[in-house]
Enzyme design. Sequence first.
Site, PDB file in Angstrom:
ATOM      1  N   GLY A  26       0.807  -1.208   0.000  1.00  0.00           N
ATOM      2  CA  GLY A  26       0.000   0.000   0.000  1.00  0.00           C
ATOM      3  C   GLY A  26       0.841   1.259   0.000  1.00  0.00           C
TER       4      GLY A  26
ATOM      5  CD  GLU B 116       0.204  -8.437   0.035  1.00  0.00           C
ATOM      6  OE1 GLU B 116      -0.934  -7.954  -0.079  1.00  0.00           O
ATOM      7  OE2 GLU B 116       0.425  -9.583   0.465  1.00  0.00           O
TER       8      GLU B 116
ATOM      9  N   GLY C 119       2.572  -3.537  -5.356  1.00  0.00           N
ATOM     10  CA  GLY C 119       2.092  -3.584  -6.734  1.00  0.00           C
ATOM     11  C   GLY C 119       2.207  -2.212  -7.345  1.00  0.00           C
TER      12      GLY C 119
ATOM     13  NE  ARG D  83      -5.787   3.486 -10.263  1.00  0.00           N
ATOM     14  CZ  ARG D  83      -5.234   4.576  -9.762  1.00  0.00           C
ATOM     15  NH1 ARG D  83      -4.816   5.541 -10.558  1.00  0.00           N
ATOM     16  NH2 ARG D  83      -5.077   4.706  -8.457  1.00  0.00           N
TER      17      ARG D  83
ATOM     18  CE1 TYR E  41     -11.040   1.877  -6.617  1.00  0.00           C
ATOM     19  CE2 TYR E  41      -9.299   1.937  -8.242  1.00  0.00           C
ATOM     20  CZ  TYR E  41     -10.133   1.224  -7.411  1.00  0.00           C
ATOM     21  OH  TYR E  41     -10.043  -0.144  -7.387  1.00  0.00           O
TER      22      TYR E  41
ATOM     23  CB  CYS F 114     -22.499   6.730 -25.327  1.00  0.00           C
ATOM     24  SG  CYS F 114     -21.948   7.053 -27.009  1.00  0.00           S
ATOM     25  CD  GLU F 115     -21.829   5.131 -18.744  1.00  0.00           C
ATOM     26  OE1 GLU F 115     -21.763   5.203 -17.515  1.00  0.00           O
ATOM     27  OE2 GLU F 115     -22.280   4.145 -19.355  1.00  0.00           O
TER      28      GLU F 115
END
Length: 402
Positions: free
Chosen positions: A218, A259, A261, A298, A302, A328-329
């Site tokens: 994280g 871990e 990423g 993203r 988010y 189309c939105e």
Amino acid sequence: MDNQLLVSLAEKYGSPLYVYDAEKIISQYNRITNAFANVKSLKLNYAVKANTNVSILKLFKKLNSGIDTVSIQEVQLGLKAGFEPENIIFTPNGVSLEEIEEVAKLGVQINIDNISILEQFGHHYPNIPVCVRINPHIMAGGNHKISVGHIDSKFGISIHQVPLIKRVVENTGMLINGIHTHTGSDILDIDVFLAASEIILNEAKDFPNLDFIDFGSGFKVPYKEGDVSTNIEELGERLTTRFNKFCKNYGKDLTLMFEPGKFLVSEAGKFLANVNVVKQTTSTVFASIDSGFNHLVRPMMYDSYHHIHNVSNPNGRERYYSVVGYICETDTFGSNRRISEIREDDVLCFDNAGAYCFSMASNYNSRFRPAEVLIYEGQDYLIRKQESFEDLLKNQVIIDLE
């Protein structure tokens, strides 16, 4: 990667396009290993879900990394990339016992995050060592959608249920060889991370057969100029001291695992898109590109920030634009952004596109997913072809309704 190179890659491989810089991935990997150089045994397991391209996985294998996986398909991708089963850890959430059994048969390290599966697995396979994921009930910071260590999270076994874990171990005779925790992404305050680590170490001392402790990841990366990021060097110094003291008291040198990423691949990635049209309305200037949230979700999912710059006209007069897609939105990458003057057919570049970007792409609106390119030792390599119409039909079964 300079602007001219990025424009040439968009011309060579087509737009939209994902481009990854291997040199940046390597430097981020080395940054963590150097920060924890005083740990006797350190293991980084790249979080495959961030970017699942097999060529990226092969790069991590070359770096002697392990991998962290969350599905049997990611395990299979790791095996395809050449990882040995012992260098793969399986950390799923909410999957069936059958999937865990299937992965266990491959010889992969199992990490279990709920009491029900732990008990069932222990009864059937008491001789297979497993890791347990513990939720320390700590908010590590960052977007609430990706914070996973708090009390209302679905992830991990509650720290208050550790006595129940011990009861399951006693009843089944199973072997716990690892303790794991992961508080979530975008850690701003390493004191919070260290507090969670202290909770886990305090519980770990009561498990006598551990080989490793996995502190998750994280770690935050900067998204724009002046942005804050996790101070890996300070974290390395402080956590190393605490971990080495724990190992001394435990009577055994354990492996310290992470871990990461996003920290490893986010900044290495660029997303390139051509401008279809510049549209002036009564209040806004829109730059509409040949992509949308089908390729880069993203910002819409988010509210994440990706710095956008015009690599075709980097020295142009700066103006304010809202950069939008062709879905189309509502499909907005950035509102009221100050960018060098954008012209139709210019190439725009989105930074921090290496993690959770292509891996979350879709065929929404029946659009093709883009190609991916890796820059390695000064050469550009196509590592995924752009999809074609045949790819959209590949798994469809078309019935005759006449």
